[in-house]
Design a protein around this motif. Structure first.
Motif, short mmCIF file in Angstrom:
data_model
loop_
_atom_site.label_atom_id
_atom_site.label_comp_id
_atom_site.label_asym_id
_atom_site.label_seq_id
_atom_site.Cartn_x
_atom_site.Cartn_y
_atom_site.Cartn_z
N LEU A 26 -26.46 45.55 58.18
CA LEU A 26 -26.03 44.17 58.00
C LEU A 26 -26.72 43.42 58.85
O LEU A 26 -27.04 42.21 58.88
CB LEU A 26 -24.67 44.01 57.89
N ALA A 27 -26.91 43.82 60.25
CA ALA A 27 -27.51 42.89 61.29
C ALA A 27 -28.91 42.62 60.94
O ALA A 27 -29.36 41.71 61.19
CB ALA A 27 -27.50 43.67 62.57
N GLN A 28 -29.66 43.68 60.54
CA GLN A 28 -31.15 43.64 60.13
C GLN A 28 -31.17 42.70 58.97
O GLN A 28 -32.21 41.74 58.59
CB GLN A 28 -31.56 45.16 59.69
N LEU A 29 -30.41 42.67 57.91
CA LEU A 29 -30.35 41.79 56.76
C LEU A 29 -30.03 40.54 57.15
O LEU A 29 -30.70 39.43 56.71
CB LEU A 29 -29.37 42.39 55.61
N ALA A 30 -29.28 40.25 58.12
CA ALA A 30 -28.85 38.80 58.41
C ALA A 30 -30.02 38.18 59.15
O ALA A 30 -30.22 37.05 59.11
CB ALA A 30 -27.71 39.13 59.51
N GLU A 31 -30.78 38.82 59.86
CA GLU A 31 -32.19 38.48 60.53
C GLU A 31 -33.07 37.81 59.51
O GLU A 31 -33.96 37.08 59.69
CB GLU A 31 -32.76 39.52 61.17
N GLN A 32 -32.79 38.26 58.14
CA GLN A 32 -33.58 37.84 56.88
C GLN A 32 -32.81 37.06 56.12
O GLN A 32 -33.23 36.52 54.91
CB GLN A 32 -34.15 39.09 56.25
N GLY A 33 -31.66 36.52 56.56
CA GLY A 33 -31.04 35.46 55.73
C GLY A 33 -30.21 35.98 54.66
O GLY A 33 -29.77 35.41 53.76
N ILE A 34 -30.13 37.51 54.63
CA ILE A 34 -29.30 38.05 53.75
C ILE A 34 -27.76 38.39 54.39
O ILE A 34 -27.66 39.15 55.35
CB ILE A 34 -29.90 39.52 53.23
N ALA A 35 -26.71 37.89 53.62
CA ALA A 35 -25.31 38.01 54.18
C ALA A 35 -24.54 38.87 53.07
O ALA A 35 -24.85 38.64 51.85
CB ALA A 35 -24.77 36.78 54.44
N GLU B 282 -21.19 39.62 50.89
CA GLU B 282 -20.31 38.72 50.14
C GLU B 282 -19.00 38.49 50.98
O GLU B 282 -18.43 37.58 51.06
CB GLU B 282 -19.94 39.33 48.77
N LYS B 283 -18.51 39.60 51.62
CA LYS B 283 -17.44 39.66 52.63
C LYS B 283 -17.51 40.65 53.53
O LYS B 283 -18.55 41.60 53.25
CB LYS B 283 -16.17 39.64 51.88
N PRO B 284 -17.10 40.78 54.74
CA PRO B 284 -17.27 41.84 55.55
C PRO B 284 -17.03 43.35 55.03
O PRO B 284 -16.07 43.51 53.85
CB PRO B 284 -16.09 41.55 56.85
N PRO B 285 -17.77 44.30 55.60
CA PRO B 285 -17.36 45.52 55.17
C PRO B 285 -15.76 46.14 55.21
O PRO B 285 -15.11 45.39 56.09
CB PRO B 285 -18.19 46.45 56.23
N TYR B 286 -15.58 46.84 54.44
CA TYR B 286 -14.35 47.30 54.01
C TYR B 286 -14.10 48.56 53.32
O TYR B 286 -15.36 49.29 52.83
CB TYR B 286 -13.28 46.54 53.17
N ARG B 287 -13.01 49.35 53.43
CA ARG B 287 -12.94 50.54 52.91
C ARG B 287 -11.77 50.40 51.53
O ARG B 287 -11.01 49.75 51.67
CB ARG B 287 -12.01 51.55 53.66
N VAL B 288 -12.29 50.93 50.46
CA VAL B 288 -11.35 50.98 49.39
C VAL B 288 -10.12 51.59 49.50
O VAL B 288 -9.01 51.28 48.96
CB VAL B 288 -12.15 51.59 48.07
N ARG B 289 -10.20 52.94 50.29
CA ARG B 289 -8.99 53.36 50.52
C ARG B 289 -8.95 54.12 51.98
O ARG B 289 -10.15 54.26 52.39
CB ARG B 289 -8.41 54.56 49.56
N GLU B 290 -8.11 54.51 52.60
CA GLU B 290 -8.06 54.94 54.02
C GLU B 290 -8.98 56.27 54.00
O GLU B 290 -8.66 56.91 52.88
CB GLU B 290 -6.69 55.23 54.49
N GLY B 291 -9.67 56.42 54.83
CA GLY B 291 -10.45 57.58 54.93
C GLY B 291 -11.82 57.61 54.00
O GLY B 291 -12.64 58.45 54.13
N SER B 292 -12.13 56.62 53.51
CA SER B 292 -13.27 56.42 52.43
C SER B 292 -14.42 55.82 53.25
O SER B 292 -13.85 55.20 54.17
CB SER B 292 -12.90 55.54 51.17
N SER B 293 -15.59 55.72 52.74
CA SER B 293 -16.78 55.29 53.44
C SER B 293 -16.54 53.76 53.33
O SER B 293 -15.87 53.09 52.40
CB SER B 293 -17.95 55.51 52.38
#
Length: 130
Positions: A86-95, A97-108
């Motif tokens: 996400l840091a590399q994408l931000a340098e190219q203006g790509i953000a 939709e919302k911050p990273p999250y987990r669908v359920r505890e222990g998931s990616s």
């Protein structure tokens, strides 16, 4: 029968290719379809498989972007370090939709970005096991 590629119709070739290159794809080739269109084939580095994984189709003479419709969901790619990606994408203006999250505890951890035509791309953090 294995899935070999996904195709999107795009509005601007250079803008779309740059976006997918920022995600790690590489352009493999461009193939004209008579004087109607150009297909741009893209793949991930080292992914030979059954051919390119992504086909971007540019139709000559198109004057407005495509409507995505309500049936499209997303494609997914993986990253070993979502924050670094996400840091590399931000340098190219790509953000995301919302911050990273987990669908359920222990998931990616996951997040979504949109390409220049509005298609959603899910980035899934897959930490190498070791």
């Amino acid at each position: 029968m294995p899935l070999i590629h996904t195709c999107y119709r795009i509005f601007e070739i250079d803008r779309s290719v740059a976006f997918y290159e920022a995600l790690g794809f590489e352009e493999v080739r461009r193939s004209p379809i008579r004087d109607e269109a150009i297909n741009v084939f893209m793949n991930m580095p080292g992914d030979e498989g059954d051919g390119p994984r992504l086909e971007l189709t540019f139709n000559h003479g198109r004057t407005e972007p495509y409507e995505i419709g309500t049936g499209y969901g997303h494609i997914a790619i993986t990253s070993p370090d979502l924050d670094a990606t996400l840091a590399q994408l931000a340098e190219q203006g790509i953000a995301p939709e919302k911050p990273p999250y987990r669908v359920r505890e222990g998931s990616s951890r996951i997040c979504f970005v949109r390409d220049p035509d509005g298609y959603r791309i899910e980035i899934i953090e897959r930490v190498p096991r070791g």
